[in-house]
Scaffold this motif. Sequence first.
Motif, PDB file in Angstrom:
ATOM      1  N   GLU A   1      27.841  -2.071 -34.832  1.00 44.61           N
ATOM      2  CA  GLU A   1      26.571  -1.833 -34.138  1.00 44.61           C
ATOM      3  C   GLU A   1      25.970  -0.499 -34.554  1.00 44.61           C
ATOM      4  OE1 GLU A   1      26.623  -1.555 -29.765  1.00 44.61           O
ATOM      5  OE2 GLU A   1      27.571  -3.518 -29.995  1.00 44.61           O
ATOM      6  N   GLY A   2      24.676  -0.373 -34.499  1.00 43.35           N
ATOM      7  CA  GLY A   2      24.009   0.844 -34.942  1.00 43.35           C
ATOM      8  C   GLY A   2      24.423   2.090 -34.180  1.00 43.35           C
ATOM      9  N   LEU A   3      24.208   3.222 -34.819  1.00 44.27           N
ATOM     10  CA  LEU A   3      24.526   4.491 -34.173  1.00 44.27           C
ATOM     11  C   LEU A   3      23.225   5.178 -33.802  1.00 44.27           C
ATOM     12  CD1 LEU A   3      27.222   5.995 -36.582  1.00 44.27           C
ATOM     13  CD2 LEU A   3      27.608   4.648 -34.527  1.00 44.27           C
ATOM     14  N   SER A   4      23.298   6.069 -32.828  1.00 48.43           N
ATOM     15  CA  SER A   4      22.117   6.861 -32.501  1.00 48.43           C
ATOM     16  C   SER A   4      21.932   7.894 -33.611  1.00 48.43           C
ATOM     17  CB  SER A   4      22.325   7.568 -31.164  1.00 48.43           C
ATOM     18  OG  SER A   4      23.278   8.593 -31.327  1.00 48.43           O
ATOM     19  N   ASP A   5      20.782   8.542 -33.621  1.00 51.86           N
ATOM     20  CA  ASP A   5      20.526   9.532 -34.662  1.00 51.86           C
ATOM     21  C   ASP A   5      21.564  10.657 -34.630  1.00 51.86           C
ATOM     22  OD1 ASP A   5      18.523   8.328 -35.909  1.00 51.86           O
ATOM     23  OD2 ASP A   5      16.927   9.742 -35.313  1.00 51.86           O
ATOM     24  N   ARG A   6      21.924  11.046 -33.401  1.00 52.14           N
ATOM     25  CA  ARG A   6      22.886  12.144 -33.250  1.00 52.14           C
ATOM     26  C   ARG A   6      24.250  11.733 -33.822  1.00 52.14           C
ATOM     27  NH1 ARG A   6      25.225  13.119 -28.460  1.00 52.14           N
ATOM     28  NH2 ARG A   6      26.503  14.978 -28.563  1.00 52.14           N
ATOM     29  N   GLU A   7      24.642  10.491 -33.522  1.00 48.63           N
ATOM     30  CA  GLU A   7      25.937  10.005 -34.017  1.00 48.63           C
ATOM     31  C   GLU A   7      25.917   9.860 -35.531  1.00 48.63           C
ATOM     32  OE1 GLU A   7      27.166   7.466 -30.040  1.00 48.63           O
ATOM     33  OE2 GLU A   7      25.988   6.508 -31.610  1.00 48.63           O
ATOM     34  N   GLN A   8      24.782   9.401 -36.024  1.00 51.93           N
ATOM     35  CA  GLN A   8      24.647   9.242 -37.477  1.00 51.93           C
ATOM     36  C   GLN A   8      24.761  10.608 -38.175  1.00 51.93           C
ATOM     37  OE1 GLN A   8      23.945   6.155 -39.389  1.00 51.93           O
ATOM     38  NE2 GLN A   8      24.687   7.654 -40.864  1.00 51.93           N
ATOM     39  N   ARG A   9      24.145  11.621 -37.531  1.00 53.83           N
ATOM     40  CA  ARG A   9      24.222  12.973 -38.114  1.00 53.83           C
ATOM     41  C   ARG A   9      25.667  13.464 -38.131  1.00 53.83           C
ATOM     42  NH1 ARG A   9      19.350  13.920 -35.554  1.00 53.83           N
ATOM     43  NH2 ARG A   9      20.350  14.928 -33.779  1.00 53.83           N
ATOM     44  N   LEU A  10      26.394  13.140 -37.049  1.00 52.43           N
ATOM     45  CA  LEU A  10      27.808  13.539 -36.974  1.00 52.43           C
ATOM     46  C   LEU A  10      28.605  12.886 -38.106  1.00 52.43           C
ATOM     47  CD1 LEU A  10      30.250  14.818 -35.408  1.00 52.43           C
ATOM     48  CD2 LEU A  10      30.414  12.658 -34.172  1.00 52.43           C
TER      49      LEU A  10
ATOM     50  N   ILE B   1      32.340   5.211 -33.703  1.00 52.59           N
ATOM     51  CA  ILE B   1      31.794   6.175 -34.681  1.00 52.59           C
ATOM     52  C   ILE B   1      32.843   6.401 -35.776  1.00 52.59           C
ATOM     53  CG2 ILE B   1      30.859   8.498 -34.996  1.00 52.59           C
ATOM     54  CD1 ILE B   1      30.197   8.503 -32.006  1.00 52.59           C
ATOM     55  N   ALA B   2      34.111   6.480 -35.343  1.00 51.26           N
ATOM     56  CA  ALA B   2      35.194   6.711 -36.310  1.00 51.26           C
ATOM     57  C   ALA B   2      35.257   5.571 -37.321  1.00 51.26           C
ATOM     58  CB  ALA B   2      36.514   6.842 -35.572  1.00 51.26           C
ATOM     59  N   GLN B   3      35.063   4.332 -36.845  1.00 54.45           N
ATOM     60  CA  GLN B   3      35.107   3.192 -37.761  1.00 54.45           C
ATOM     61  C   GLN B   3      33.968   3.268 -38.767  1.00 54.45           C
ATOM     62  OE1 GLN B   3      37.589   1.179 -38.224  1.00 54.45           O
ATOM     63  NE2 GLN B   3      38.601   2.271 -36.562  1.00 54.45           N
ATOM     64  N   PHE B   4      32.851   3.744 -38.311  1.00 52.46           N
ATOM     65  CA  PHE B   4      31.678   3.910 -39.157  1.00 52.46           C
ATOM     66  C   PHE B   4      31.983   4.915 -40.276  1.00 52.46           C
ATOM     67  CE2 PHE B   4      27.258   4.893 -40.042  1.00 52.46           C
ATOM     68  CZ  PHE B   4      26.613   3.704 -39.746  1.00 52.46           C
ATOM     69  N   LEU B   5      32.610   6.016 -39.861  1.00 54.94           N
ATOM     70  CA  LEU B   5      32.981   7.063 -40.822  1.00 54.94           C
ATOM     71  C   LEU B   5      34.023   6.526 -41.819  1.00 54.94           C
ATOM     72  CD1 LEU B   5      33.007  10.102 -41.687  1.00 54.94           C
ATOM     73  CD2 LEU B   5      34.806  10.456 -40.012  1.00 54.94           C
ATOM     74  N   LEU B   6      35.001   5.810 -41.294  1.00 54.71           N
ATOM     75  CA  LEU B   6      36.058   5.265 -42.156  1.00 54.71           C
ATOM     76  C   LEU B   6      35.504   4.302 -43.184  1.00 54.71           C
ATOM     77  CD1 LEU B   6      38.924   4.685 -39.653  1.00 54.71           C
ATOM     78  CD2 LEU B   6      39.122   5.898 -41.815  1.00 54.71           C
ATOM     79  N   GLN B   7      34.543   3.525 -42.732  1.00 51.00           N
ATOM     80  CA  GLN B   7      33.921   2.557 -43.625  1.00 51.00           C
ATOM     81  C   GLN B   7      33.301   3.272 -44.829  1.00 51.00           C
ATOM     82  OE1 GLN B   7      34.207  -0.598 -42.713  1.00 51.00           O
ATOM     83  NE2 GLN B   7      33.187  -1.357 -44.535  1.00 51.00           N
ATOM     84  N   LYS B   8      32.653   4.399 -44.541  1.00 46.84           N
ATOM     85  CA  LYS B   8      32.038   5.173 -45.624  1.00 46.84           C
ATOM     86  C   LYS B   8      33.105   5.762 -46.534  1.00 46.84           C
ATOM     87  CE  LYS B   8      28.048   7.433 -45.003  1.00 46.84           C
ATOM     88  NZ  LYS B   8      26.964   8.273 -44.523  1.00 46.84           N
TER      89      LYS B   8
END
Length: 394
Positions: free
Chosen positions: A52-61, A94-101
């Motif tokens: 699911e999408g992240l907020s701008d703040r989470e995306q910046r993190l 958020i961690a999964q999002f980071l891991l994916q990258k």
Amino acid sequence: IRIRRFHLSPYRYFLRVESLTPAHLDRVKWMWSSNGLRRELCQQVAPDQQIEGLSDREQRLVDRLYNGLIQGHRACLAEAITLVESTQSRKKKIAQFLLQKVLSYHREQEKLNQGKPLAFRVGLSGPPGAGKSTFIECFGKMLTERKYKVSVLAVDPSSSTSGGSLLGDKTRMTELSRDMNAYIRPSPTRGTLGGVTRTTNEAILLCEGGGYNVVLVETVGVGQSEFAVADMVDMFILLLPPAGGDELQGIKRGIIEMADLVAINKADGDLVVPARRIQAEYVSAMKLLRKRSKVWRPKVMRISAKTGEGISDMWDKMTEFRDLMLTSGELIAKRRKQQKVWMWNLIQENMLEHFRSHLAVKHKIPLLEEKVLSGVLSPGLAADLLLKAFKDGL
Ligand SMILES: Nc1nc2c(ncn2[C@@H]2O[C@H](COP(=O)(O)OP(=O)(O)OP(=O)(O)O)[C@@H](O)[C@H]2O)c(=O)[nH]1
């Protein structure tokens, strides 16, 4: 298609791509590779498709941690590992999002490396007092002197059950922890074995993304954690003191079977003779074990973490193992299998969490547990009742 491009330094561009279809992705891949911006390809992942999408703040993190991580900033690596260790569901996401990258970055780097893995993952286990910290300090320093970047991760779920940590405290490996080319991460203080191993697996990926080319995963060899560690590394090493029989009762036969290398530590001074004897005992015992690899027979070596003797030879053996496994294709096959085990472990852990917190089951658990404890109900019947309530409630 929306592409945001911002300038971070005269040499580096970071690109963020959102809402991509596969056709867009191919076009962007072509544009970027033809521009020579290969490194930035790793940013092409479109995780919106999976998460699911992240907020701008989470995306910046995520962006800040990712960029810091791949540039080798230790603070960002530490923060990223804290994020994957979090039990909060939003942070987990958020961690999964980071891991994916980071995974995507890995794939790209491995491609540039002719398909070879970025790092050598080594598991180290041994009973308390075998000399693990002394060994890691000596071994780690030798590697950093040879220009390797070393990270040490600990798996110690004992800290959550007993309240104390079997892997000791922060005073361990003092010199190595000051080394700029080493990163030492103590075990999380809370968590089940499943949780700790999940986060360790993810921490390994993050360390590799941070440019650490030797990742050492340490665990104390008296529980189940060493089996979990063996399932996340390329090579599993067992460190033993020069003692046999009663003193090694805690060491299970199963761990010896998993070892690719057994190192008998403390082979110095008066302990040289017992170390030789133990080495001979293990050499003959290991001959009887089932062969796990076509190209490697487990070795038994004598070392002294105190004097440093045998440590360099041990590294030679380790690299020999890695090279043989790599050229035979066994290493890649092993890693693939581990990915599958990891996925099932995650499912198991999440399913159990989901089960326990499910509304149809949650309030029944204490009552049925009580009945099982007092012998009124058999465990099998209680489990059936709970599973039925769960299925009906789905
Ligand atoms: N003689 C000798 N003593 C050693 C050697 N390596 C470690 N020791 C000693 O063994 C003891 C235990 O060493 P540690 O490195 O703390 O052992 P460990 O396995 O990390 O133990 P925990 O920290 O409890 O997990 C210490 O007193 C060390 O000085 C060695 O090569 N030779």
